[in-house]
Every structure is written in structure tokens, then in C-alpha cells.
Design a protein around this motif. Structure first.
Motif, PDB file in Angstrom:
ATOM      1  N   GLY A   1       7.370   0.847  -4.762  1.00  0.00           N
ATOM      2  CA  GLY A   1       7.886   1.245  -6.070  1.00  0.00           C
ATOM      3  C   GLY A   1       7.373   0.408  -7.218  1.00  0.00           C
ATOM      4  O   GLY A   1       7.375   0.851  -8.373  1.00  0.00           O
ATOM      5  N   ASP A   2       6.904  -0.811  -6.932  1.00  0.00           N
ATOM      6  CA  ASP A   2       6.338  -1.682  -7.963  1.00  0.00           C
ATOM      7  C   ASP A   2       4.828  -1.516  -8.093  1.00  0.00           C
ATOM      8  O   ASP A   2       4.194  -2.235  -8.861  1.00  0.00           O
ATOM      9  N   GLY A   3       4.251  -0.617  -7.302  1.00  0.00           N
ATOM     10  CA  GLY A   3       2.810  -0.388  -7.356  1.00  0.00           C
ATOM     11  C   GLY A   3       1.991  -1.344  -6.513  1.00  0.00           C
ATOM     12  O   GLY A   3       0.760  -1.332  -6.578  1.00  0.00           O
ATOM     13  N   GLU A   4       2.658  -2.176  -5.712  1.00  0.00           N
ATOM     14  CA  GLU A   4       1.956  -3.151  -4.887  1.00  0.00           C
ATOM     15  C   GLU A   4       1.535  -2.541  -3.546  1.00  0.00           C
ATOM     16  O   GLU A   4       2.312  -1.811  -2.933  1.00  0.00           O
ATOM     17  N   PRO A   5       0.325  -2.849  -3.067  1.00  0.00           N
ATOM     18  CA  PRO A   5      -0.094  -2.355  -1.756  1.00  0.00           C
ATOM     19  C   PRO A   5       0.783  -2.918  -0.634  1.00  0.00           C
ATOM     20  O   PRO A   5       1.087  -4.111  -0.612  1.00  0.00           O
ATOM     21  N   VAL A   6       1.215  -2.027   0.263  1.00  0.00           N
ATOM     22  CA  VAL A   6       2.010  -2.432   1.425  1.00  0.00           C
ATOM     23  C   VAL A   6       1.379  -1.938   2.729  1.00  0.00           C
ATOM     24  O   VAL A   6       1.925  -2.156   3.806  1.00  0.00           O
ATOM     25  N   GLY A   7       0.249  -1.288   2.615  1.00  0.00           N
ATOM     26  CA  GLY A   7      -0.492  -0.813   3.769  1.00  0.00           C
ATOM     27  C   GLY A   7      -1.826  -0.278   3.301  1.00  0.00           C
ATOM     28  O   GLY A   7      -1.980   0.049   2.124  1.00  0.00           O
ATOM     29  N   PHE A   8      -2.789  -0.210   4.218  1.00  0.00           N
ATOM     30  CA  PHE A   8      -4.104   0.290   3.824  1.00  0.00           C
ATOM     31  C   PHE A   8      -4.874   0.794   5.026  1.00  0.00           C
ATOM     32  O   PHE A   8      -4.576   0.441   6.169  1.00  0.00           O
ATOM     33  N   ILE A   9      -5.864   1.608   4.729  1.00  0.00           N
ATOM     34  CA  ILE A   9      -6.915   1.970   5.676  1.00  0.00           C
ATOM     35  C   ILE A   9      -8.232   1.825   4.938  1.00  0.00           C
ATOM     36  O   ILE A   9      -8.372   2.321   3.817  1.00  0.00           O
ATOM     37  N   THR A  10      -9.173   1.121   5.566  1.00  0.00           N
ATOM     38  CA  THR A  10     -10.530   1.080   5.040  1.00  0.00           C
ATOM     39  C   THR A  10     -11.397   1.958   5.925  1.00  0.00           C
ATOM     40  O   THR A  10     -11.246   1.981   7.146  1.00  0.00           O
ATOM     41  N   GLY A  11     -12.278   2.704   5.289  1.00  0.00           N
ATOM     42  CA  GLY A  11     -13.159   3.592   6.022  1.00  0.00           C
ATOM     43  C   GLY A  11     -14.448   3.830   5.267  1.00  0.00           C
ATOM     44  O   GLY A  11     -14.588   3.419   4.113  1.00  0.00           O
ATOM     45  N   TYR A  12     -15.379   4.475   5.934  1.00  0.00           N
ATOM     46  CA  TYR A  12     -16.644   4.833   5.299  1.00  0.00           C
ATOM     47  C   TYR A  12     -17.206   6.068   5.987  1.00  0.00           C
ATOM     48  O   TYR A  12     -16.807   6.413   7.109  1.00  0.00           O
ATOM     49  N   ILE A  13     -18.127   6.734   5.313  1.00  0.00           N
ATOM     50  CA  ILE A  13     -18.810   7.881   5.895  1.00  0.00           C
ATOM     51  C   ILE A  13     -19.994   7.347   6.688  1.00  0.00           C
ATOM     52  O   ILE A  13     -20.787   6.548   6.194  1.00  0.00           O
ATOM     53  N   ARG A  14     -20.105   7.788   7.904  1.00  0.00           N
ATOM     54  CA  ARG A  14     -21.184   7.315   8.770  1.00  0.00           C
ATOM     55  C   ARG A  14     -22.506   7.914   8.294  1.00  0.00           C
ATOM     56  O   ARG A  14     -22.652   9.138   8.222  1.00  0.00           O
ATOM     57  N   PRO A  15     -23.490   7.080   7.949  1.00  0.00           N
ATOM     58  CA  PRO A  15     -24.748   7.607   7.376  1.00  0.00           C
ATOM     59  C   PRO A  15     -25.447   8.641   8.258  1.00  0.00           C
ATOM     60  O   PRO A  15     -25.954   9.640   7.743  1.00  0.00           O
ATOM     61  N   GLU A  16     -25.445   8.438   9.566  1.00  0.00           N
ATOM     62  CA  GLU A  16     -26.132   9.379  10.457  1.00  0.00           C
ATOM     63  C   GLU A  16     -25.308  10.640  10.720  1.00  0.00           C
ATOM     64  O   GLU A  16     -25.823  11.603  11.273  1.00  0.00           O
ATOM     65  N   ARG A  17     -24.040  10.604  10.364  1.00  0.00           N
ATOM     66  CA  ARG A  17     -23.135  11.746  10.572  1.00  0.00           C
ATOM     67  C   ARG A  17     -22.284  11.923   9.319  1.00  0.00           C
ATOM     68  O   ARG A  17     -21.144  11.460   9.260  1.00  0.00           O
ATOM     69  N   PRO A  18     -22.802  12.570   8.296  1.00  0.00           N
ATOM     70  CA  PRO A  18     -22.105  12.632   7.009  1.00  0.00           C
ATOM     71  C   PRO A  18     -20.784  13.398   7.016  1.00  0.00           C
ATOM     72  O   PRO A  18     -20.053  13.346   6.032  1.00  0.00           O
TER      73      PRO A  18
END
Length: 187
Positions: free
Chosen positions: A70-87
Motif C-alpha cells: 500500500g505504500d508503493g514499496e516492493p514486497v516481491g519480484f520476478i526477474t526475467g528475460y526473453i531468450r535470444p535464441e527463442r524469442p
């Protein structure tokens, strides 16, 4: 992505079950320090440098997600990326939830929300991640994700433990999940 944002984008909201008082958002550079702390405090993730989390929030924000309180603070996350060989493949790098928010289904909501967003915006149709054999919570998270989305799961050892220079690292098992259903067309 909130359910309202998903509806405006024409995305099926069937899987969006956010815990009360939290919302999904795209990470910003200023979230890097909080994301690093959440990863550090998890005690299970391989902790990257604080600098790498700042870069991740800058360069891979479109394929990552944070949950904000509710205060706008991160409480969880996922980091990801698109695999270059498999867009059409999203690689999930790390998933972490602040200790105080665990047990509320937040990791599943983060994963569902992120994949809905990248499926609609970037054409992603599959997810890959690696999980060590001793990480039962991540195994359950990704197996249940596949079940919720009616997708198959293939597993194979990607990196044997002996490849890691620091010794004692469990093998990293690659989970390939897909195909994911295409998002609903805009209304």
C-alpha cells in the motif's frame, strides 16, 4: 498488472488472484535496492551484486515484475528475460517474496501476471526456469503454474553441479513450460 489494467489490455484475468492490498507493477531503477534486499533476505537465492539488480530494473523491466504494498514499496519480484535464441520464451531468473508476505499466493500471482503481460505484449508462448532439486517451493510454484495454464512441463538437467566453480552447488534442472495459451484478443 492489476485486474483492471489487464481488462483494459484485453488480457484474460482468470489467473489474476492478487493478495489484498498488493498490486503488480513494472520495476523501476529505484526498486533495485529493495529487490536486492528481498533476494538477500530469502536466504535461498544465489545473490547477485546490488549493481546487477539496478541494471535488471533498467534493462529488463519489460520482462520482470514487482509486487507493491500500500505504500508503493516492493514486497516481491520476478526477474526475467526473453531468450535470444527463442524469442517466444520467457526465462524466469529469480522469484522472491518478502518474508512477511509469504503464504499468501504472491509468487503465483507474480508469475501469472508477468506471463500474461509478456504473452500479450511480446508474444511469449513458453516459460523456462532452472530449479535445484532441493528447492521444493519453486518446484511447486512452476508445476502448479503449468497446471493452472494447461501447459506441459519438460525437465532436464541444464547445468550439472560440477560445472559451478564454488563447489557444493546442486544441479540446475531446466523446466520448460508450454505452450501457453494465447491471451484473449482486445475487446
Amino acid at each position: 498488472m492489476t485486474a483492471a489494467q489487464a481488462a483494459l489490455a484485453g488480457v484474460d484475468t482468470e489467473f489474476l488472484e492478487m493478495p489484498e492490498g498488493l498490486e503488480l507493477d513494472t520495476p523501476r531503477v529505484e526498486d533495485g535496492a529493495a529487490i536486492w534486499r528481498i533476494a538477500r533476505d530469502s536466504k535461498v537465492l544465489d545473490l547477485n551484486s546490488s549493481y546487477s539488480y539496478l541494471l535488471w530494473c533498467r534493462d529488463f523491466a519489460a520482462t520482470s515484475v514487482v509486487a507493491r504494498d500500500g505504500d508503493g514499496e516492493p514486497v516481491g519480484f520476478i526477474t526475467g528475460y526473453i531468450r535470444p535464441e527463442r524469442p517466444q520464451t520467457l526465462v524466469v531468473w529469480q522469484v522472491a517474496v518478502d518474508h512477511a508476505q509469504r503464504g499468501r499466493g504472491l509468487a503465483a500471482a507474480l508469475l501469472d501476471g508477468l506471463t500474461l503481460r509478456v504473452a500479450g505484449g511480446l508474444g511469449v508462448r513458453s516459460v523456462e526456469t532452472t530449479i535445484t532439486p532441493d528447492n521444493a517451493p519453486s518446484n511447486r510454484l512452476f508445476t502448479s503454474f503449468a497446471e493452472r495454464h494447461g501447459a506441459a512441463v519438460e525437465r532436464e538437467v541444464l547445468f550439472d553441479g560440477g560445472l559451478f566453480p564454488d563447489g557444493g552447488h546442486e544441479p540446475e534442472v531446466l523446466y520448460r513450460i508450454g505452450p501457453l495459451a494465447a491471451p484473449a484478443p482486445p475487446r
